[in-house]
Design a protein around this motif. Structure first.
Motif, PDB file in Angstrom:
ATOM      1  N   VAL A 112       0.827  -1.201   0.000  1.00 47.37           N
ATOM      2  CA  VAL A 112       0.000   0.000   0.000  1.00 47.37           C
ATOM      3  C   VAL A 112       0.868   1.261   0.000  1.00 47.37           C
ATOM      4  O   VAL A 112       0.617   2.212  -0.737  1.00 47.37           O
ATOM      5  N   THR A 113       1.927   1.249   0.817  1.00 53.75           N
ATOM      6  CA  THR A 113       2.842   2.390   0.865  1.00 53.75           C
ATOM      7  C   THR A 113       3.479   2.631  -0.493  1.00 53.75           C
ATOM      8  O   THR A 113       3.569   3.772  -0.964  1.00 53.75           O
ATOM      9  N   GLU A 114       3.927   1.557  -1.136  1.00 51.91           N
ATOM     10  CA  GLU A 114       4.626   1.684  -2.416  1.00 51.91           C
ATOM     11  C   GLU A 114       3.667   2.083  -3.534  1.00 51.91           C
ATOM     12  O   GLU A 114       4.037   2.841  -4.436  1.00 51.91           O
ATOM     13  N   ILE A 115       2.439   1.593  -3.480  1.00 50.43           N
ATOM     14  CA  ILE A 115       1.457   1.979  -4.504  1.00 50.43           C
ATOM     15  C   ILE A 115       1.159   3.478  -4.381  1.00 50.43           C
ATOM     16  O   ILE A 115       1.043   4.189  -5.371  1.00 50.43           O
ATOM     17  N   GLU A 116       1.093   3.957  -3.135  1.00 49.20           N
ATOM     18  CA  GLU A 116       0.868   5.389  -2.941  1.00 49.20           C
ATOM     19  C   GLU A 116       2.038   6.199  -3.509  1.00 49.20           C
ATOM     20  O   GLU A 116       1.844   7.265  -4.085  1.00 49.20           O
ATOM     21  N   SER A 117       3.250   5.672  -3.373  1.00 45.16           N
ATOM     22  CA  SER A 117       4.423   6.344  -3.951  1.00 45.16           C
ATOM     23  C   SER A 117       4.326   6.417  -5.474  1.00 45.16           C
ATOM     24  O   SER A 117       4.780   7.382  -6.089  1.00 45.16           O
ATOM     25  N   ILE A 118       3.738   5.395  -6.087  1.00 47.02           N
ATOM     26  CA  ILE A 118       3.518   5.428  -7.542  1.00 47.02           C
ATOM     27  C   ILE A 118       2.594   6.595  -7.892  1.00 47.02           C
ATOM     28  O   ILE A 118       2.838   7.336  -8.850  1.00 47.02           O
ATOM     29  N   GLY A 119       1.547   6.782  -7.085  1.00 45.90           N
ATOM     30  CA  GLY A 119       0.653   7.920  -7.287  1.00 45.90           C
ATOM     31  C   GLY A 119       1.395   9.245  -7.194  1.00 45.90           C
ATOM     32  O   GLY A 119       1.199  10.147  -8.008  1.00 45.90           O
ATOM     33  N   ASP A 120       2.288   9.350  -6.202  1.00 44.82           N
ATOM     34  CA  ASP A 120       3.112  10.560  -6.062  1.00 44.82           C
ATOM     35  C   ASP A 120       3.956  10.790  -7.308  1.00 44.82           C
ATOM     36  O   ASP A 120       4.086  11.922  -7.785  1.00 44.82           O
ATOM     37  N   SER A 121       4.556   9.721  -7.803  1.00 39.80           N
ATOM     38  CA  SER A 121       5.389   9.815  -9.004  1.00 39.80           C
ATOM     39  C   SER A 121       4.589  10.314 -10.198  1.00 39.80           C
ATOM     40  O   SER A 121       5.062  11.153 -10.962  1.00 39.80           O
ATOM     41  N   CYS A 122       3.392   9.786 -10.365  1.00 39.09           N
ATOM     42  CA  CYS A 122       2.528  10.228 -11.460  1.00 39.09           C
ATOM     43  C   CYS A 122       2.261  11.725 -11.342  1.00 39.09           C
ATOM     44  O   CYS A 122       2.311  12.457 -12.332  1.00 39.09           O
ATOM     45  N   TYR A 123       1.992  12.165 -10.121  1.00 44.53           N
ATOM     46  CA  TYR A 123       1.717  13.588  -9.905  1.00 44.53           C
ATOM     47  C   TYR A 123       2.961  14.429 -10.185  1.00 44.53           C
ATOM     48  O   TYR A 123       2.875  15.495 -10.806  1.00 44.53           O
ATOM     49  N   ASN A 124       4.125  13.945  -9.774  1.00 38.67           N
ATOM     50  CA  ASN A 124       5.377  14.646 -10.089  1.00 38.67           C
ATOM     51  C   ASN A 124       5.581  14.787 -11.591  1.00 38.67           C
ATOM     52  O   ASN A 124       6.008  15.837 -12.078  1.00 38.67           O
ATOM     53  N   LEU A 125       5.280  13.728 -12.327  1.00 43.23           N
ATOM     54  CA  LEU A 125       5.393  13.769 -13.790  1.00 43.23           C
ATOM     55  C   LEU A 125       4.473  14.837 -14.360  1.00 43.23           C
ATOM     56  O   LEU A 125       4.878  15.636 -15.207  1.00 43.23           O
ATOM     57  N   ALA A 126       3.230  14.857 -13.867  1.00 45.67           N
ATOM     58  CA  ALA A 126       2.261  15.835 -14.359  1.00 45.67           C
ATOM     59  C   ALA A 126       2.752  17.259 -14.076  1.00 45.67           C
ATOM     60  O   ALA A 126       2.625  18.154 -14.913  1.00 45.67           O
ATOM     61  N   ARG A 127       3.341  17.453 -12.901  1.00 47.15           N
ATOM     62  CA  ARG A 127       3.816  18.793 -12.552  1.00 47.15           C
ATOM     63  C   ARG A 127       5.008  19.210 -13.401  1.00 47.15           C
ATOM     64  O   ARG A 127       5.142  20.387 -13.759  1.00 47.15           O
ATOM     65  N   THR A 128       5.866  18.278 -13.742  1.00 45.31           N
ATOM     66  CA  THR A 128       6.984  18.606 -14.639  1.00 45.31           C
ATOM     67  C   THR A 128       6.470  18.967 -16.029  1.00 45.31           C
ATOM     68  O   THR A 128       6.912  19.945 -16.634  1.00 45.31           O
ATOM     69  N   ILE A 129       5.511  18.195 -16.522  1.00 45.72           N
ATOM     70  CA  ILE A 129       4.910  18.502 -17.824  1.00 45.72           C
ATOM     71  C   ILE A 129       4.282  19.896 -17.778  1.00 45.72           C
ATOM     72  O   ILE A 129       4.364  20.677 -18.727  1.00 45.72           O
ATOM     73  N   ASN A 130       3.694  20.210 -16.638  1.00 45.52           N
ATOM     74  CA  ASN A 130       3.063  21.506 -16.443  1.00 45.52           C
ATOM     75  C   ASN A 130       4.083  22.645 -16.489  1.00 45.52           C
ATOM     76  O   ASN A 130       3.858  23.678 -17.125  1.00 45.52           O
ATOM     77  N   ARG A 131       5.197  22.462 -15.794  1.00 44.23           N
ATOM     78  CA  ARG A 131       6.242  23.489 -15.792  1.00 44.23           C
ATOM     79  C   ARG A 131       6.809  23.697 -17.187  1.00 44.23           C
ATOM     80  O   ARG A 131       7.062  24.815 -17.618  1.00 44.23           O
ATOM     81  N   LYS A 132       7.002  22.604 -17.901  1.00 40.80           N
ATOM     82  CA  LYS A 132       7.503  22.682 -19.268  1.00 40.80           C
ATOM     83  C   LYS A 132       6.508  23.443 -20.138  1.00 40.80           C
ATOM     84  O   LYS A 132       6.900  24.262 -20.977  1.00 40.80           O
ATOM     85  N   ARG A 133       5.224  23.216 -19.907  1.00 42.14           N
ATOM     86  CA  ARG A 133       4.179  23.881 -20.678  1.00 42.14           C
ATOM     87  C   ARG A 133       4.226  25.398 -20.495  1.00 42.14           C
ATOM     88  O   ARG A 133       3.981  26.158 -21.435  1.00 42.14           O
ATOM     89  N   GLN A 134       4.550  25.860 -19.286  1.00 40.83           N
ATOM     90  CA  GLN A 134       4.616  27.296 -19.006  1.00 40.83           C
ATOM     91  C   GLN A 134       5.699  28.003 -19.825  1.00 40.83           C
ATOM     92  O   GLN A 134       5.638  29.211 -20.022  1.00 40.83           O
ATOM     93  N   THR A 135       6.714  27.259 -20.275  1.00 39.47           N
ATOM     94  CA  THR A 135       7.853  27.904 -20.947  1.00 39.47           C
ATOM     95  C   THR A 135       7.554  28.260 -22.398  1.00 39.47           C
ATOM     96  O   THR A 135       8.302  28.991 -23.023  1.00 39.47           O
ATOM     97  N   ASN A 136       6.490  27.664 -22.962  1.00 43.14           N
ATOM     98  CA  ASN A 136       6.203  27.848 -24.386  1.00 43.14           C
ATOM     99  C   ASN A 136       7.308  27.310 -25.302  1.00 43.14           C
ATOM    100  O   ASN A 136       7.392  27.670 -26.465  1.00 43.14           O
TER     101      ASN A 136
END
Length: 223
Positions: free
Chosen positions: A92-116
């Motif tokens: 359960v702990t490790e599956i939750e970490s996978i969720g965190d990783s997915c969110y980190n990926l989304a946030r990186t994609i988001n930051r990249k998007r801001q740069t145009n």
């Protein structure tokens, strides 16, 4: 062997919840894959907030399942059931970490998007291949987590995918240094790109931890 004990029923129930949790994080990763190629602001914002919602769900599921398992372990349990519960808490702990990783990926994609600015075609090819390996790892994790009590499974499949992910990450890391030096893309785009690659590799580690926790219980049972 007669009726299942309350503890055994509770463990089965928790296992079902863990299956559901694992499937949700896999779905979350698929949303991240879509996010990478969602251009229209409206669609993009909708998808990004869905991913955020999944991140919250993921945190809540971790707590709910963990609390439930901790309650069960207060009861009278065989030493084997205790081992199972401990392994499930790790899952359960490790599956939750996978969720965190997915969110980190989304946030990186988001930051990249801001740069145009955008990734080069080659960077996209590499990201796609890395995400495909990560998706394979998640799919194989689901197979392991959802197998029945008496089904033995080849965990080497998971380890092989992990090796492939690690090797690919190392290869891309070295290539990135060369590409930035050769002005194929600017340093900042290299950072976002490597953040995505590195986060996929981390996610792959959490997947292997789930597989190990999950197969540990099952193998002990078989012996």
């Amino acid at each position: 062997c007669g009726m299942l004990s309350t503890a055994e029923l509770s463990i089965l129930q928790a296992r079902k919840e863990i299956h559901l949790f694992a499937e949700r994080t896999h779905r979350m990763f698929n949303m991240v894959q879509d996010l990478l190629h969602t251009d229209k602001d409206d669609d993009y914002n909708k998808l990004f907030s869905r991913i955020e919602k999944y991140e919250n769900i993921s945190d809540n599921m971790e707590l709910e399942i963990a609390n439930y398992l901790n309650q069960v372990s207060d009861g009278r349990l065989s030493s084997e059931s205790k081992l199972q519960i401990r392994a499930m808490l790790r899952e359960v702990t490790e599956i939750e970490s996978i969720g965190d990783s997915c969110y980190n990926l989304a946030r990186t994609i988001n930051r990249k998007r801001q740069t145009n600015q955008d990734f080069t075609e080659k960077q996209y090819d590499h990201i796609h291949f890395m995400m495909k390996l990560t998706d394979d790892a998640l799919a194989q994790m689901i197979v392991v987590v959802e197998r029945s009590e008496h089904q033995s499974i080849d965990v080497n499949k998971s380890f092989n995918i992990e090796n492939e992910i690690n090797n690919y990450r190392n290869q891309l890391k070295n290539q990135n240094i060369l590409d930035v030096n050769n002005k194929e893309y600017d340093y900042q785009m290299g950072v976002y790109y490597m953040d995505i690659i590195a986060e996929c590799e981390k996610l792959g580690d959490y997947v292997v931890n789930v597989v190990e926790a999950s197969s540990d219980i099952k193998e002990k049972k078989a012996s």
